[in-house]
Design an enzyme around this catalytic site. Sequence first.
Site: not given
Ligand SMILES: Cc1ncc(COP(=O)(O)O)c(C=O)c1O
Lengths: 427, 271
Positions: A132, A110, A399
């Site tokens: 949000e 993020k 992620s």
């Molecule tokens: C660690 C992590 N991965 C994935 C996501 C999902 O979001 P996005 O599909 O935009 O990557 C989030 C959302 O809060 C997250 O905190």
Amino acid sequence: MTARDLGGAADPDELGSPDSGSHDPDEGGHFGPYGGRFMPEALIAAQDELAAEYDKARRDPEFVAELDRLLRDYAGRPSPLTEAERFSAHAGGARVLLKREDLNHTGSHKINNVLGQALLVKRMGKRRVIAETGAGQHGVATATACALLDLDCVIYMGATDTRRQALNVARMRLLGAEVRPVSTGSATLKDAINEALRDWVTNVADTHYLLGTAAGAHPFPLLVRNLHRVIGTEARQQVLERTGGLPDAVLACVGGGSNAIGIFHGFIDDPGVRLIGAEAGGHGLDSGEHGAALTSGSPGTLHGARSYLLQDEDGQIAEAYSISAGLDYPGVGPEHAWLADSGRAEYRAVTDEEAMEAFRLLSRTEGIIPAVESAHALAAALRVGTELGPEAVLVVNVSGRGDKDMDTAAHYFGLVPEAGITGEDQQ
Amino acid sequence: MSLQEVFRNCAEQRRSALIGYLPAGFPTVSESVGLFEAMVRGDGHTPGCDIVEVGLPYSDPVMDGSTIQSAAERALRNGFRVRQLFDVVSAVAASGAVPVVMSYWNPIHRYGPDAFARDLRAAGGAGLITPDLVPEEAGEWMEASEEHRLDRIFLVAPSSTEHRLALTASAGTGFLYAASVMGVTGARESVSDSARELVRRTRAHTELPIGVGLGVRTAEHAAEVASFADGVIVGSAFVTRAEREGQDGVCAFAGELGRGVRTASPEPAGG
Ligand SMILES: Cc1ncc(COP(=O)(O)O)c(C=O)c1O
């Protein structure tokens, strides 16, 4: 080695220079039939302003250099690509490489998006940022950037999520943000977005809505994607250096779709590389309790864009469900809808149970505790590896890290005797 | 009667049109019909609304403040279904006012814009207000509304540029909905100067009547707005009266507002 050597954000193409190819939406923000701007007229001027400012910024070497510097010196980019040897043994012997967005400052991908947008806020001369958050990761990242750049920050968060992610609420407050719990509707991410939009339409003159995923009205899907492309660009170069070739598949979890679109774009012009998104299968698609907009939703408009979403036969938006707050969203970014229809990317649903198994497996085999969101991508990798066999090379986007999920995990696996680590009355 | 005729009649009477909003199915479908009829009837001294906005309850109403949100939530909890909208529209048409529907785009997208236009027309509806559909995204709706002879009511806002005012004015028919302030629906203490300014700017681009909404909650507001706009739109305040006092309260309030739009001394205006 700098981010520039790795094709990081300093590459003008990386910030999506307008001539960077065929993957940009049309002027109105359409990816095929998806995207666009299904927004109140009152907000169109702000969207136009943002689009125009971004267009200037991405051609401005100073802006590009400043973002590049923050990504390197503050966020810690480039993030490493880690060989997951012991985990691979469970993925049909396929070679699994982990893109370590969990090692970024604030613990997830993020930060890439918020640093870019916060710099844009400065350029636009606005003072106040709203956002949000679901899992709290985007809220924490936004509060962080606002602390760094001296901006006022208000975070909207579903009341359900403030309970599930109490520690992240504390983090945001510590960073100086105001957290406003939202108890309308399903009291989760989609309702937090609604409330943020209501704030924005009221305060748009001095306020930027720092959207946390590659969804919403144009230019957000384009802007957020381009700010996360650094993930894919780094990963492609790293996997080439490491293995001498391209991977067979790149996997990422899909909530709104930002981490996935960021890593996918590094490989989108490599037709031999499969792009696989893992959606929240929750209790299983048949249970009706899931967050799988692409694998089991239908086209509609939500939060400013046309895309796939979960809805009933009257077009009322359905409540999503996932064990991970970050994937608990009934919509998905419009470019994923387009990639799904065109067949360039494939999407699979991963249940809570599969995700939690993968969560524990990565912890035990590699000593890496992933975010439960990311564990969905890891679970998909276990399946795809088994399908493709030991010759295959898979890149999985981790992620985020799992610190925020310890309460969930403790309950799920019965790791603590009592009600929980934070003492919250969950489950 | 068409919207055009309503505004022409009102202009002949040298007054603005009164436009009232309530969600369909609030609190139930049959009770909502009673409330709509009350809103049209007025208080026995003065008739009520000339035009009625029938709101389609939606799960994610981003342009609405808490009053209308919770009314819509209540309608949905009580089992409101989109097909029932058309029965409510028929009832409003039978009561003597001209019904228009106000709806977020997704339910119509889901129903199919052409089928929706067909069924709305058949029920006696005159048009559709689209709070989250701007002209650039309205291709399908332009076709369907043309085909079924429905008016397209788009919104303009204080933040709209001259270019967008012109664009929206040329895409709309029936009337233009001027959102008086930057914000969501909800009763306000005063009607801001931005409404007057927005109407002035919009007039430069169109002959269409202009209705002003967001925040009007008293007969005094109505009179004030009526002095510079062709239509006075009242929503949240009707919902509040309906919640507290039911049909009788709605009748009384409609009468008060009706007197409001009749006491204003209109500024000379086009449309
Ligand atoms: C660690 C992590 N991965 C994935 C996501 C999902 O979001 P996005 O599909 O935009 O990557 C989030 C959302 O809060 C997250 O905190």
